[in-house]
Write an enzyme that holds these catalytic residues in place. Structure first.
Site, PDB file in Angstrom:
ATOM      1  N   ARG A 172       0.659  -1.217   0.051  1.00 30.55           N
ATOM      2  CA  ARG A 172      -0.561  -0.170   0.110  1.00 30.55           C
ATOM      3  C   ARG A 172       1.062   1.022  -0.127  1.00 30.55           C
ATOM      4  O   ARG A 172       0.570   2.218  -0.532  1.00 30.55           O
ATOM      5  CB  ARG A 172      -1.248  -0.230   1.527  1.00 30.55           C
ATOM      6  CG  ARG A 172      -2.229   0.516   1.197  1.00 30.55           C
ATOM      7  CD  ARG A 172      -2.905   0.874   2.241  1.00 30.55           C
ATOM      8  NE  ARG A 172      -4.152   2.246   2.479  1.00 30.55           N
ATOM      9  CZ  ARG A 172      -4.228   2.833   3.435  1.00 30.55           C
ATOM     10  NH1 ARG A 172      -4.331   2.765   3.967  1.00 30.55           N
ATOM     11  NH2 ARG A 172      -5.593   3.696   3.237  1.00 30.55           N
TER      12      ARG A 172
ATOM     13  N   HIS B  96       0.738   4.351  -2.668  1.00 30.03           N
ATOM     14  CA  HIS B  96       0.256   5.855  -2.160  1.00 30.03           C
ATOM     15  C   HIS B  96       1.689   7.271  -2.306  1.00 30.03           C
ATOM     16  O   HIS B  96       1.242   8.239  -3.365  1.00 30.03           O
ATOM     17  CB  HIS B  96      -0.113   6.174  -0.960  1.00 30.03           C
ATOM     18  CG  HIS B  96      -1.354   5.240  -0.052  1.00 30.03           C
ATOM     19  ND1 HIS B  96      -2.651   5.844   0.409  1.00 30.03           N
ATOM     20  CD2 HIS B  96      -2.232   3.828  -0.180  1.00 30.03           C
ATOM     21  CE1 HIS B  96      -3.193   5.585   0.558  1.00 30.03           C
ATOM     22  NE2 HIS B  96      -3.157   4.268   0.472  1.00 30.03           N
TER      23      HIS B  96
ATOM     24  N   SER C 223       8.555  10.384  -2.067  1.00 25.42           N
ATOM     25  CA  SER C 223       8.243  11.372  -0.982  1.00 25.42           C
ATOM     26  C   SER C 223       7.183  11.263   0.187  1.00 25.42           C
ATOM     27  O   SER C 223       7.323  11.982   0.897  1.00 25.42           O
ATOM     28  CB  SER C 223       7.276  12.529  -1.622  1.00 25.42           C
ATOM     29  OG  SER C 223       6.323  11.616  -2.953  1.00 25.42           O
TER      30      SER C 223
ATOM     31  N   ASN D 230      -3.571  10.084   4.898  1.00 27.98           N
ATOM     32  CA  ASN D 230      -3.225   9.734   5.311  1.00 27.98           C
ATOM     33  C   ASN D 230      -3.047   7.973   5.331  1.00 27.98           C
ATOM     34  O   ASN D 230      -1.797   7.229   6.048  1.00 27.98           O
ATOM     35  CB  ASN D 230      -1.898  10.204   6.606  1.00 27.98           C
ATOM     36  CG  ASN D 230      -2.373   9.372   7.883  1.00 27.98           C
ATOM     37  OD1 ASN D 230      -3.567   9.498   7.616  1.00 27.98           O
ATOM     38  ND2 ASN D 230      -1.861  10.817   8.488  1.00 27.98           N
TER      39      ASN D 230
ATOM     40  N   HIS E 205      -6.739  -5.449  -2.680  1.00 27.77           N
ATOM     41  CA  HIS E 205      -7.255  -6.034  -1.352  1.00 27.77           C
ATOM     42  C   HIS E 205      -7.063  -7.405  -1.004  1.00 27.77           C
ATOM     43  O   HIS E 205      -8.536  -7.850  -0.212  1.00 27.77           O
ATOM     44  CB  HIS E 205      -8.789  -4.990  -1.864  1.00 27.77           C
ATOM     45  CG  HIS E 205      -8.285  -3.774  -1.449  1.00 27.77           C
ATOM     46  ND1 HIS E 205      -8.977  -2.664  -1.683  1.00 27.77           N
ATOM     47  CD2 HIS E 205      -7.093  -2.374  -1.572  1.00 27.77           C
ATOM     48  CE1 HIS E 205      -9.135  -1.498  -1.809  1.00 27.77           C
ATOM     49  NE2 HIS E 205      -7.186  -1.801  -1.456  1.00 27.77           N
TER      50      HIS E 205
HETATM   51  C1  HEM Z   1      -8.871   1.380  -6.444  1.00 31.42           C
HETATM   52  C2  HEM Z   1      -8.804   2.293  -5.250  1.00 31.42           C
HETATM   53  C3  HEM Z   1      -8.597   2.060  -3.801  1.00 31.42           C
HETATM   54  C4  HEM Z   1      -9.176   2.335  -2.865  1.00 31.42           C
HETATM   55  C5  HEM Z   1     -10.677   3.526  -2.915  1.00 31.42           C
HETATM   56  C6  HEM Z   1      -8.054   2.065  -1.370  1.00 31.42           C
HETATM   57  C7  HEM Z   1      -9.050   2.134  -0.416  1.00 31.42           C
HETATM   58  C8  HEM Z   1      -7.965   1.762   0.791  1.00 31.42           C
HETATM   59  C9  HEM Z   1      -8.038   2.015   2.144  1.00 31.42           C
HETATM   60  C10 HEM Z   1      -9.874   2.574   3.025  1.00 31.42           C
HETATM   61  C11 HEM Z   1      -7.657   1.193   2.701  1.00 31.42           C
HETATM   62  C12 HEM Z   1      -7.902   1.034   4.164  1.00 31.42           C
HETATM   63  C13 HEM Z   1      -7.100   1.016   5.882  1.00 31.42           C
HETATM   64  C14 HEM Z   1      -7.837   1.682   6.178  1.00 31.42           C
HETATM   65  O1  HEM Z   1      -8.748   1.276   6.712  1.00 31.42           O
HETATM   66  O2  HEM Z   1      -6.238   1.218   7.066  1.00 31.42           O
HETATM   67  C15 HEM Z   1      -7.069   0.056   1.960  1.00 31.42           C
HETATM   68  C16 HEM Z   1      -5.999  -0.934   2.922  1.00 31.42           C
HETATM   69  C17 HEM Z   1      -5.170  -0.958   1.878  1.00 31.42           C
HETATM   70  N1  HEM Z   1      -4.821  -1.282   0.224  1.00 31.42           N
HETATM   71 FE1  HEM Z   1      -6.565  -0.021  -0.823  1.00 31.42          FE
HETATM   72  N2  HEM Z   1      -7.768   1.325  -2.359  1.00 31.42           N
HETATM   73  C18 HEM Z   1      -7.265   1.797  -3.636  1.00 31.42           C
HETATM   74  C19 HEM Z   1      -6.735   0.473  -4.003  1.00 31.42           C
HETATM   75  C20 HEM Z   1      -5.237   0.082  -3.792  1.00 31.42           C
HETATM   76  C21 HEM Z   1      -4.300  -0.224  -4.625  1.00 31.42           C
HETATM   77  C22 HEM Z   1      -3.900   0.025  -6.332  1.00 31.42           C
HETATM   78  C23 HEM Z   1      -3.645  -0.746  -3.786  1.00 31.42           C
HETATM   79  C24 HEM Z   1      -2.136  -1.446  -4.292  1.00 31.42           C
HETATM   80  C25 HEM Z   1      -1.680  -1.738  -4.978  1.00 31.42           C
HETATM   81  C26 HEM Z   1      -4.144  -0.637  -2.553  1.00 31.42           C
HETATM   82  C27 HEM Z   1      -3.612  -2.001  -1.382  1.00 31.42           C
HETATM   83  C28 HEM Z   1      -4.136  -1.498  -0.551  1.00 31.42           C
HETATM   84  C29 HEM Z   1      -3.466  -2.208   1.216  1.00 31.42           C
HETATM   85  C30 HEM Z   1      -2.259  -3.437   0.565  1.00 31.42           C
HETATM   86  C31 HEM Z   1      -4.255  -2.706   2.407  1.00 31.42           C
HETATM   87  C32 HEM Z   1      -4.363  -2.677   3.648  1.00 31.42           C
HETATM   88  C33 HEM Z   1      -3.112  -1.752   4.595  1.00 31.42           C
HETATM   89  C34 HEM Z   1      -2.637  -2.611   5.234  1.00 31.42           C
HETATM   90  O3  HEM Z   1      -3.019  -4.099   5.563  1.00 31.42           O
HETATM   91  O4  HEM Z   1      -2.057  -2.134   5.913  1.00 31.42           O
HETATM   92  N3  HEM Z   1      -4.775  -0.170  -2.311  1.00 31.42           N
HETATM   93  N4  HEM Z   1      -7.464   0.484   0.942  1.00 31.42           N
HETATM   94  C1  NAG Z   2      -2.451  10.639   9.640  1.00 34.25           C
HETATM   95  O1  NAG Z   2      -3.044  11.382   9.712  1.00 34.25           O
HETATM   96  C2  NAG Z   2      -4.313  12.125  11.370  1.00 34.25           C
HETATM   97  C3  NAG Z   2      -4.913  13.626  11.238  1.00 34.25           C
HETATM   98  O2  NAG Z   2      -4.218  14.586  10.319  1.00 34.25           O
HETATM   99  C4  NAG Z   2      -2.631  12.297  12.096  1.00 34.25           C
HETATM  100  O3  NAG Z   2      -3.354  12.279  13.776  1.00 34.25           O
HETATM  101  C5  NAG Z   2      -2.019  10.935  12.739  1.00 34.25           C
HETATM  102  O4  NAG Z   2      -0.911  11.125  13.346  1.00 34.25           O
HETATM  103  C6  NAG Z   2      -1.399  10.331  11.218  1.00 34.25           C
HETATM  104  N1  NAG Z   2      -0.908   9.241  11.234  1.00 34.25           N
HETATM  105  C7  NAG Z   2       0.190   9.082  10.554  1.00 34.25           C
HETATM  106  C8  NAG Z   2       0.598   8.107  10.780  1.00 34.25           C
HETATM  107  O5  NAG Z   2       0.958   9.595  10.074  1.00 34.25           O
END
Ligand code: HEM
Ligand code: NAG
Ligand code: NAG
Length: 317
Positions: A57, A61, A71, A88, A188
């Site tokens: 992820r 990003h 960056s 973030n 995902h």
């Molecule tokens: C298509 C649009 C996408 C949306 C709207 C999206 C949104 C999100 C959101 C909301 C989360 C949950 C974050 C949290 O609550 O901690 C997430 C997790 C994640 N996303 Fe996406 N994402 C997208 C595309 C991608 C892409 C392109 C990748 C990588 C190639 C990716 C990789 C991941 C991974 C691996 C996680 C899990 C992170 C973790 O467990 O630490 N996502 N994503």
């Molecule tokens: C993510 O952003 C929130 C609000 O801007 C901040 O409180 C939090 O510490 C940030 N988390 C990280 C991992 O940088």
């Protein structure tokens, strides 16, 4: 002689990707770079599984904000760097840690040669492989960026509430097609989401989002009751959360996509055929994912004399 030179030029140019990156960029200057990164990534993975989704992820990003230039790694004493934005991303610390450790390992062999952006691109590939996903070659030669601002994140990352048009628009800005977008969403198949990222589907109206399978909706409500502890996170792939596979697409077909942005890929009839194909064919998914990851890795890259090779990934030189 002329003909030979011409052919060599063709070969050199053919080896270059969109962003003027090449696969064997460090062959002469740091031949062990890839092996050293992989060793550091594998060591970190063996300590904690979170390394895998966190690193994948982080790469996404990074690339969508200022391009793939590390960056996202910059730490600002004022808390206003890219990673500090409210978008973030709840980026897990293990992703940052992986890149920092891998870069340190590479520096001990060839100081000042390999960019943090390339280390992150390699690490993202290595974690996919570590989770059972497909192997692929990574194009290299990125330089590290000189800009990292929280204020430049907003509007550049997709939201989990996005529909297909919104997703396509944002990916197209990064030169990624709908096919790339659907394949990359397959990431995902790994990792976690906090409850607030999908609670709207359960509680925002008097009826639960009808595109959710009712049994899955019940499970989500049990795991994420209203006013749940905001730190609670659940697996995004409820079936095989620790394996990089095409079960994500099978989940979409079964109404078990966690975000609106996941489920819409199936409910929107324009993208449904691709989801069906990926659900039925791991080979088709893997091939599309590899193509898309390599393209993602060329997004907004700096090459040549642009940017710098950071010594410490968390600080500009
Ligand atoms: C298509 C649009 C996408 C949306 C709207 C999206 C949104 C999100 C959101 C909301 C989360 C949950 C974050 C949290 O609550 O901690 C997430 C997790 C994640 N996303 Fe996406 N994402 C997208 C595309 C991608 C892409 C392109 C990748 C990588 C190639 C990716 C990789 C991941 C991974 C691996 C996680 C899990 C992170 C973790 O467990 O630490 N996502 N994503
Ligand atoms: C993510 O952003 C929130 C609000 O801007 C901040 O409180 C939090 O510490 C940030 N988390 C990280 C991992 O940088
Ligand atoms: C998209 O491709 C065009 C043409 O090759 C290029 O000029 C532009 O920088 C690319 N955009 C990104 C975000 O990589």
């Amino acid at each position: 002689m002329k003909v030979l030179c011409w052919w060599l030029m063709v070969l050199v140019l053919a080896g270059r990707g969109n962003g003027q990156l090449v696969e064997n960029f460090y062959a002469a200057t740091c031949p062990m770079a890839e092996a050293v990164v992989k060793q550091a990534v594998d060591a970190k993975v063996s300590q904690t599984f979170t390394t895998i989704p966190a690193t994948l992820r982080l790469f996404f990003h990074d690339c969508f904000v200022e391009g793939c230039d590390a960056s996202v790694m910059i730490q600002s004493p004022n808390g206003d760097a890219e990673k500090d934005s409210s978008d973030n991303l709840s980026l897990a610390g293990d992703g940052f840690d992986t890149v920092i450790k891998a870069k340190e390992a590479v520096e001990s062999f060839c100081p000042g040669v390999v960019s943090c952006a390339d280390v992150l691109a390699l690490a993202a590939r290595d974690v996919v492989v570590a989770a059972g996903g497909p192997m692929f070659n990574v194009q290299l030669g990125r330089r590290d960026g000189l800009v990292s601002k929280a204020s430049r994140v907003a509007g550049n990352l997709p939201e989990p509430t996005f529909n297909r048009i919104q997703l396509n628009t944002m990916f197209a800005r990064n030169n990624l097609s709908e096919l790339d977008m659907i394949a990359l969403s397959g990431a995902h198949t790994l990792g976690f989401s906090h409850c607030n990222r999908f609670a709207d589907r359960l509680y925002s109206s008097s009826v639960v989002d009808p595109s959710l399978d009712p049994t899955y909706a019940q499970q989500l409500m049990a795991a994420c009751p209203q006013n749940v502890d905001p730190d609670i996170a659940i697996d995004m792939d409820p079936e095989t959360p620790h394996t990089f596979d095409n079960v994500y697409y099978q989940n979409l077909v079964a109404g078990k996509g966690l975000f609106t942005s996941d489920q819409v890929l199936f409910t929107d009839t324009s993208s449904q055929p691709i989801v069906n194909d990926f659900a039925n064919s791991a080979g088709d998914f893997n091939a599309a994912f590899i193509t898309a990851m390599r393209k993602l890795g060329t997004t907004g890259v700096k090459v040549g004399n642009q940017g710098e090779i950071r010594r410490d990934c968390t600080a500009f030189n």
